[in-house]
Scaffold this motif. Structure first.
Motif, mmCIF file in Angstrom:
data_model
loop_
_atom_site.group_PDB
_atom_site.id
_atom_site.type_symbol
_atom_site.label_atom_id
_atom_site.label_comp_id
_atom_site.label_asym_id
_atom_site.label_seq_id
_atom_site.Cartn_x
_atom_site.Cartn_y
_atom_site.Cartn_z
ATOM 1 N N GLN A 17 0.823 -1.206 0.000
ATOM 2 C CA GLN A 17 0.000 0.000 0.000
ATOM 3 C C GLN A 17 0.861 1.261 0.000
ATOM 4 O O GLN A 17 0.529 2.257 -0.663
ATOM 5 C CB GLN A 17 -0.945 -0.006 1.209
ATOM 6 N N GLU A 18 1.979 1.240 0.720
ATOM 7 C CA GLU A 18 2.895 2.379 0.724
ATOM 8 C C GLU A 18 3.501 2.586 -0.660
ATOM 9 O O GLU A 18 3.653 3.724 -1.127
ATOM 10 C CB GLU A 18 4.005 2.159 1.758
ATOM 11 N N LEU A 19 3.859 1.499 -1.327
ATOM 12 C CA LEU A 19 4.436 1.601 -2.666
ATOM 13 C C LEU A 19 3.426 2.169 -3.657
ATOM 14 O O LEU A 19 3.757 3.035 -4.476
ATOM 15 C CB LEU A 19 4.909 0.223 -3.135
ATOM 16 N N LEU A 20 2.188 1.688 -3.587
ATOM 17 C CA LEU A 20 1.149 2.181 -4.490
ATOM 18 C C LEU A 20 0.879 3.668 -4.251
ATOM 19 O O LEU A 20 0.683 4.439 -5.193
ATOM 20 C CB LEU A 20 -0.129 1.360 -4.319
ATOM 21 N N ALA A 21 0.879 4.085 -2.981
ATOM 22 C CA ALA A 21 0.658 5.496 -2.669
ATOM 23 C C ALA A 21 1.795 6.357 -3.222
ATOM 24 O O ALA A 21 1.568 7.446 -3.762
ATOM 25 C CB ALA A 21 0.533 5.693 -1.157
ATOM 26 N N ALA A 22 3.032 5.863 -3.115
ATOM 27 C CA ALA A 22 4.184 6.622 -3.610
ATOM 28 C C ALA A 22 4.176 6.743 -5.123
ATOM 29 O O ALA A 22 4.719 7.700 -5.690
ATOM 30 C CB ALA A 22 5.480 5.957 -3.145
ATOM 31 N N SER A 23 3.552 5.780 -5.801
ATOM 32 C CA SER A 23 3.536 5.792 -7.274
ATOM 33 C C SER A 23 2.362 6.563 -7.847
ATOM 34 O O SER A 23 2.287 6.774 -9.058
ATOM 35 C CB SER A 23 3.490 4.351 -7.805
ATOM 36 N N ASP A 24 1.433 6.999 -6.986
ATOM 37 C CA ASP A 24 0.211 7.666 -7.434
ATOM 38 C C ASP A 24 0.518 9.118 -7.790
ATOM 39 O O ASP A 24 0.660 9.971 -6.909
ATOM 40 C CB ASP A 24 -0.852 7.598 -6.338
ATOM 41 N N THR A 25 0.613 9.408 -9.074
ATOM 42 C CA THR A 25 0.959 10.766 -9.516
ATOM 43 C C THR A 25 -0.136 11.769 -9.181
ATOM 44 O O THR A 25 0.126 12.973 -9.087
ATOM 45 C CB THR A 25 1.222 10.791 -11.034
ATOM 46 N N ASN A 26 -1.364 11.311 -8.988
ATOM 47 C CA ASN A 26 -2.450 12.230 -8.651
ATOM 48 C C ASN A 26 -2.297 12.827 -7.258
ATOM 49 O O ASN A 26 -2.946 13.808 -6.908
ATOM 50 C CB ASN A 26 -3.801 11.509 -8.743
ATOM 51 N N ARG A 27 -1.414 12.189 -6.437
ATOM 52 C CA ARG A 27 -1.210 12.688 -5.080
ATOM 53 C C ARG A 27 -0.030 13.639 -4.997
ATOM 54 O O ARG A 27 0.288 14.157 -3.941
ATOM 55 C CB ARG A 27 -0.993 11.511 -4.121
ATOM 56 N N GLY A 28 0.654 13.864 -6.121
ATOM 57 C CA GLY A 28 1.828 14.727 -6.103
ATOM 58 C C GLY A 28 1.469 16.196 -6.113
ATOM 59 O O GLY A 28 1.733 16.918 -7.064
ATOM 60 N N ASN A 29 0.837 16.677 -5.055
ATOM 61 C CA ASN A 29 0.343 18.051 -5.006
ATOM 62 C C ASN A 29 1.232 18.965 -4.177
ATOM 63 O O ASN A 29 0.860 20.069 -3.837
ATOM 64 C CB ASN A 29 -1.086 18.071 -4.427
ATOM 65 N N GLY A 30 2.432 18.485 -3.820
ATOM 66 C CA GLY A 30 3.336 19.311 -3.033
ATOM 67 C C GLY A 30 3.144 19.181 -1.544
ATOM 68 O O GLY A 30 3.957 19.667 -0.765
ATOM 69 N N ASN A 31 2.066 18.536 -1.114
ATOM 70 C CA ASN A 31 1.802 18.376 0.308
ATOM 71 C C ASN A 31 2.066 16.963 0.804
ATOM 72 O O ASN A 31 1.746 16.637 1.945
ATOM 73 C CB ASN A 31 0.331 18.732 0.618
ATOM 74 N N ASP A 32 2.648 16.121 -0.054
ATOM 75 C CA ASP A 32 2.873 14.736 0.344
ATOM 76 C C ASP A 32 4.292 14.491 0.848
ATOM 77 O O ASP A 32 4.668 13.368 1.138
ATOM 78 C CB ASP A 32 2.567 13.774 -0.817
ATOM 79 N N GLY A 33 5.079 15.559 0.952
ATOM 80 C CA GLY A 33 6.395 15.437 1.568
ATOM 81 C C GLY A 33 7.533 15.107 0.634
ATOM 82 O O GLY A 33 8.699 15.160 1.035
ATOM 83 N N TRP A 34 7.257 14.788 -0.635
ATOM 84 C CA TRP A 34 8.328 14.422 -1.562
ATOM 85 C C TRP A 34 9.011 15.674 -2.103
ATOM 86 O O TRP A 34 8.350 16.603 -2.540
ATOM 87 C CB TRP A 34 7.777 13.591 -2.721
ATOM 88 N N LYS A 35 10.330 15.662 -2.082
ATOM 89 C CA LYS A 35 11.124 16.770 -2.609
ATOM 90 C C LYS A 35 11.937 16.251 -3.791
ATOM 91 O O LYS A 35 12.714 15.300 -3.653
ATOM 92 C CB LYS A 35 12.063 17.313 -1.542
ATOM 93 N N VAL A 36 11.743 16.851 -4.964
ATOM 94 C CA VAL A 36 12.455 16.407 -6.164
ATOM 95 C C VAL A 36 13.920 16.826 -6.062
ATOM 96 O O VAL A 36 14.236 17.999 -5.849
ATOM 97 C CB VAL A 36 11.816 16.997 -7.439
ATOM 98 N N LEU A 37 14.817 15.834 -6.207
ATOM 99 C CA LEU A 37 16.254 16.087 -6.165
ATOM 100 C C LEU A 37 16.812 16.305 -7.561
ATOM 101 O O LEU A 37 17.620 17.206 -7.788
ATOM 102 C CB LEU A 37 16.976 14.916 -5.495
ATOM 103 N N THR A 38 16.410 15.441 -8.492
ATOM 104 C CA THR A 38 16.869 15.564 -9.877
ATOM 105 C C THR A 38 15.739 15.181 -10.814
ATOM 106 O O THR A 38 14.895 14.343 -10.487
ATOM 107 C CB THR A 38 18.080 14.646 -10.176
ATOM 108 N N LEU A 39 15.727 15.801 -11.973
ATOM 109 C CA LEU A 39 14.794 15.453 -13.040
ATOM 110 C C LEU A 39 15.572 15.600 -14.335
ATOM 111 O O LEU A 39 15.755 16.701 -14.850
ATOM 112 C CB LEU A 39 13.568 16.378 -13.023
ATOM 113 N N ASP A 40 16.064 14.470 -14.830
ATOM 114 C CA ASP A 40 16.980 14.515 -15.964
ATOM 115 C C ASP A 40 16.721 13.324 -16.883
ATOM 116 O O ASP A 40 16.613 12.187 -16.426
ATOM 117 C CB ASP A 40 18.435 14.490 -15.465
ATOM 118 N N ASN A 41 16.609 13.598 -18.175
ATOM 119 C CA ASN A 41 16.439 12.538 -19.174
ATOM 120 C C ASN A 41 15.241 11.644 -18.868
ATOM 121 O O ASN A 41 15.296 10.426 -19.052
ATOM 122 C CB ASN A 41 17.722 11.709 -19.271
#
Length: 237
Positions: free
Chosen positions: A32-56
């Motif tokens: 369930q944790e893995l599925l939640a982390a993969s859910d792009t609809n939850r990427g609203n900036g309030n889920d705690g994830w901080k992007v380190l790199t976005l390349d290629n």
């Protein structure tokens, strides 16, 4: 005078049925944790994830979880089916091809067709984060109703692990707190892969080694992409 690390002073011997029930329960939460982390609809900036790199086309993010960080990588594999990717990522005998620090990976026990106990060992020449570490983990593989493939991997409690496989005197037993793959199928026989990992390497390490795990992720992703693209598709087998 130096001495080898003392072995785990406690170990539990449990029945295979009890071990199976424990792993099924523990792995459900991990899935369930893995599925939640993969859910792009939850990427609203309030889920705690901080992007380190976005390349290629590869995104690597991290999120603080207590005193440790959880790392997430996500990327698109064109013309590679979920099954092609999982065939490579789950091939334990080929794991050293995509993780050069790994010196041994072997099955200790199969509990069900989709449920296994595995030992992972890293040697003296591995990078500091993994040097002389070993992990006793479960692996659970599931296909969701929409065809998404999920592989959940995490360490067993140290007492259960010690009962299944005593620790080598010169090894440090780390804890893989949460990790795994979520592979989502796209219409053009491509897939989106999300990999999540949170580990406690055990033993003292400079904080920078633990928190710069993203550099290792970049290497693993590149190796996996090459192996998956070279893997025959179902029509070619």
């Amino acid at each position: 005078m130096s001495s080898s690390p003392a072995p785990c002073s406690r170990s539990w011997s449990i029945s295979e049925d009890s071990l199976r029930r424990y792993v099924q329960f523990a792995s459900e939460s991990c899935i369930q944790e893995l599925l939640a982390a993969s859910d792009t609809n939850r990427g609203n900036g309030n889920d705690g994830w901080k992007v380190l790199t976005l390349d290629n086309g590869v995104e690597i993010s991290k999120r603080r979880s207590g005193s440790l960080h959880t790392f997430r990588s996500r990327w698109l594999l064109r013309s590679v089916s979920p099954q092609q990717f999982i065939t490579v990522a789950n091939a334990i005998d080929a794991a050293k091809q995509w993780d050069s620090d790994l010196v041994e990976a072997r099955y200790i026990k199969d509990l069900e067709d989709n449920l296994s106990i595995i030992r992972l060992r890293f040697g003296d020449n591995s990078k500091p984060l993994f040097r002389n570490r070993e992990f006793i983990v479960y692996e659970r593989r599931e296909t969701m109703e929409d065809g998404t493939l999920v592989v959940a991997v995490a360490s067993l409690p140290k007492e259960i692990a010690a009962g299944l496989h005593p620790k080598q005197s010169n090894a440090i037993r780390g804890l893989l707190l949460q990790s795994g793959w979520v592979v989502e199928k796209l219409e053009d026989d491509s897939c989106v892969v999300t990999y999540v990992v949170q580990l406690d390497p055990a033993g003292w390490l400079p904080k920078c080694f633990v928190n710069r795990f993203n550099t290792k992720l970049v290497m693993i992703i590149e190796n996996l992409k090459k192996l998956a693209q070279a893997c025959p598709s179902e029509g070619e087998i």
